[in-house]
Write a protein that holds these residues in place. Structure first.
Motif: not given
Ligand code: SF4
Lengths: 159, 425
Positions: B197-206
């Protein structure tokens, strides 16, 4: 057609309820729920409501059981869109868990974002849905919305 | 205040100058991916195409919004269930009648890989797909997210979708990964860091200087597993590698967008890639990730190198490096399912398939395969290069799945227990 101001008795659930738990009318959390819930009731949930898989079985069950609205601390984005698209209004209302107790009667006003608790008199607030979602809900879901939209001779570009 | 690359792509798709976190927008879609299974009648007795035709009829047309932007793929070849066969029949009918793009047979494989290899994903595009791992395409600098059944019909009819602009989490990569450390290890590490759930409803940018050391294949893995952290999307801002790759597989131009230096991130982590070890995720969540050494001695029954996560040519090469001149432990099975026939052909050309044969591995044709088809008995343990190790994912609920990169799967199949591939290099 889903009304945009819903008043009803609430059923309160906790955090991290995923699609699997929701399936069969919240069967994964409360197997008896489907016998207790009555048409017009409101479902209140904690954080991350509807996370995980996104098939539409489970939300359709909720709608068939007569749930009239959902207010949750937070809702998985795709799940919120799915709920609206099948004609079940759902709003993110940070703080709602603290504001209500099981069995309270509340109102969720999807047009203003206001969430009054009719027992305590306290008023919570939610993240108002966009215009497009309200129009979809007024028609009872995306499919009837699309059919109505075009039947009224508007063009595709106006969607 | 600046914008992230995700915000810029959403703003462009929504025809706006700028958007900010929490805004709801109505966006125009550049591409729509649909997997065969979505055409089955599981969710609605009329099926996706049946409902769509009713909607189109009410619009006074029988045509979808833009056939050349719609790509369908058969993810299982041949179909092995009634539901699948029915879905594929409808998918073919849809593609034929609407003249949209469909991949199957030797042109195909797993849809997400086919999309990328056939040039349907370009930087700056706004892509949605009727499958949760659509987020894979963020590897090439596009916004890509999975959508539901009803909204797929909406996009087919109108080319539009409404959604909320997600806040972003940034992973700033530095350093250079050591041997046997690839995208899978970085993403499992990241999942372990931020949790289920660490990125729920979020964007991950690398992003960061270390991303230069990460291949396109590995970036696809990074973005593929975003949905295992319940992210909306993941993205690697485009660089020279992206541009070179996209030019090779596609025609025409594209937009190179970057995040502004003053863009806002809700959380930011810095990762020194040289410190990351090959990772293994224990059942039942990808976020249960730890260095491979923590699992030393764990007995396995099956190794699986496949899925849209890790069965591309980079993974097949890594596996071959371990298997060259060795044999899979008797009594253990190693199944290798290249992600696409394109990867299969390359592996053939490079002699990798022969190495697999000599090692007594089983190579299958390209499809989702064991990712969604039971292959374990109760009590059996599999180490898989895939993305999901939920309970019962590969068999009855008494079976279990560990996740790792392809080299770790190969090394474990050779010894019969979870093994650090660096010991066999
Ligand atoms: S390989 Fe597995 S995760 Fe990927 S698209 Fe196929 S079924 Fe889904």
């Amino acid at each position: 057609m889903a009304p945009l101001v819903v008043r009803g008795r609430i059923w309160k659930f906790g955090d991290s309820i995923d699609n699997g738990n929701i399936d069969g009318v919240m069967e994964g959390v409360d197997p008896e729920f489907k016998n207790k819930v009555a048409p017009g009731d409101i479902l209140v949930a904690g954080k991350f409501f509807g996370m995980g898989a996104s098939d539409e079985h489970a939300p359709r069950f909720l709608k068939q059981a007569g749930i009239a609205a959902i207010g949750a601390e937070s809702i998985s984005n795709i799940y919120q869109r799915t709920l609206v698209n099948i004609g079940l209004p759902a709003m993110e209302c940070p703080g709602i868990s603290r504001l209500v107790e099981e069995g309270d009667e509340i109102e969720i006003d999807f047009t203003s974002g206001k969430v009054p608790n009719l027992r305590s008199g306290q008023i919570g607030s939610g993240d108002k849905l966009p215009e497009i979602a309200l129009r979809i809900l007024q028609q009872g879901g995306l499919i009837p919305y699309l059919k109505g939209q075009f039947a009224s001779k508007e063009t595709r570009s106006q969607v | 205040m600046g914008m992230t690359i995700t915000e810029k792509i959403i703003a462009r798709a929504a025809g706006k100058e700028r958007v900010k976190v929490g805004d709801f927008v109505n966006a125009g879609v550049d591409k729509l991916y649909i997997k065969d299974l979505r055409f089955s009648k599981k969710e609605d007795a009329k099926g996706l195409y049946g409902v769509l035709l009713e909607v189109l009829q009410s619009m006074g047309t029988d045509r979808v919004w833009d056939a050349k932007r719609i790509i369908t793929n058969l993810d299982e070849q041949p179909a092995r269930t009634d539901r699948r066969a029915e879905g594929q029949d409808m998918a073919r009918k849809f593609a034929r009648e609407q003249q949209s793009i469909l991949y199957e047979g030797a042109e195909g494989g797993i849809g997400h890989n086919v999309m990328v290899e056939h040039g349907h994903v370009k930087p700056g595009e706004f892509i949605v797909g009727a499958d949760s791992h659509t987020c894979t395409y963020g590897a090439l600098g596009s916004f890509a997210t999975g959508i539901g059944f009803t909204e797929t019909i909406g996009v087919l009819a109108t080319g539009k979708i409404w959604l909320k602009v997600p806040p972003a989490i940034r992973f700033e990569l530095t350093g250079k990964p050591g041997p046997c450390v690839v995208g899978k290890d970085i993403v499992l590490w990241a999942a372990g860091k931020i949790g289920y759930e660490g990125a729920i409803n979020r964007t991950l940018e690398y992003t960061g200087p270390g991303i230069n050391e990460v291949s396109i294949e590995s970036r696809l893995t990074l973005c593929n597993m975003a949905v295992e952290m319940i992210a909306v999307n993941a993205i690697v801002p485009p660089d020279d590698r992206t541009v070179a790759y996209v030019r090779e597989v596609s025609e025409g131009g594209f937009d190179i967008l970057q995040s502004d230096p003053d863009a806002q991130y809700e959380q930011a982590y810095t990762v020194d890639l040289s410190k990351i070890e090959p990772q293994v995720a224990a059942p039942e969540y990808p976020a249960n990730a730890h260095p491979v050494g923590d699992f030393r001695g764990m007995k396995i029954h099956q190794g699986f190198i496949g899925t849209c996560t890790n069965a591309r040519i980079e993974d097949l090469r890594m596996a071959a490096d371990i298997l060259r001149g060795r044999k899979v432990q008797p009594g253990i099975r190693l199944i290798i399912t290249p992600a696409s026939f394109e990867a299969h052909r390359l592996a053939e050309k490079e002699g990798l398939l022969e190495i697999f044969r000599q090692a007594d591995a089983t190579v299958t044709s390209s499809e989702c395969g064991l990712c969604v088809r039971p292959s374990l008995a109760a009590g059996e343990v599999c180490i898989s290069s895939g993305n999901r190790n939920y309970r019962g994912r590969m068999g009855p609920k008494e079976s279990s799945v560990f996740l790792s990169n392809a080299a770790t799967v190969a090394a474990s199949a050779v010894t019969g227990e979870i093994t650090d591939p660096r010991e066999l290099l």
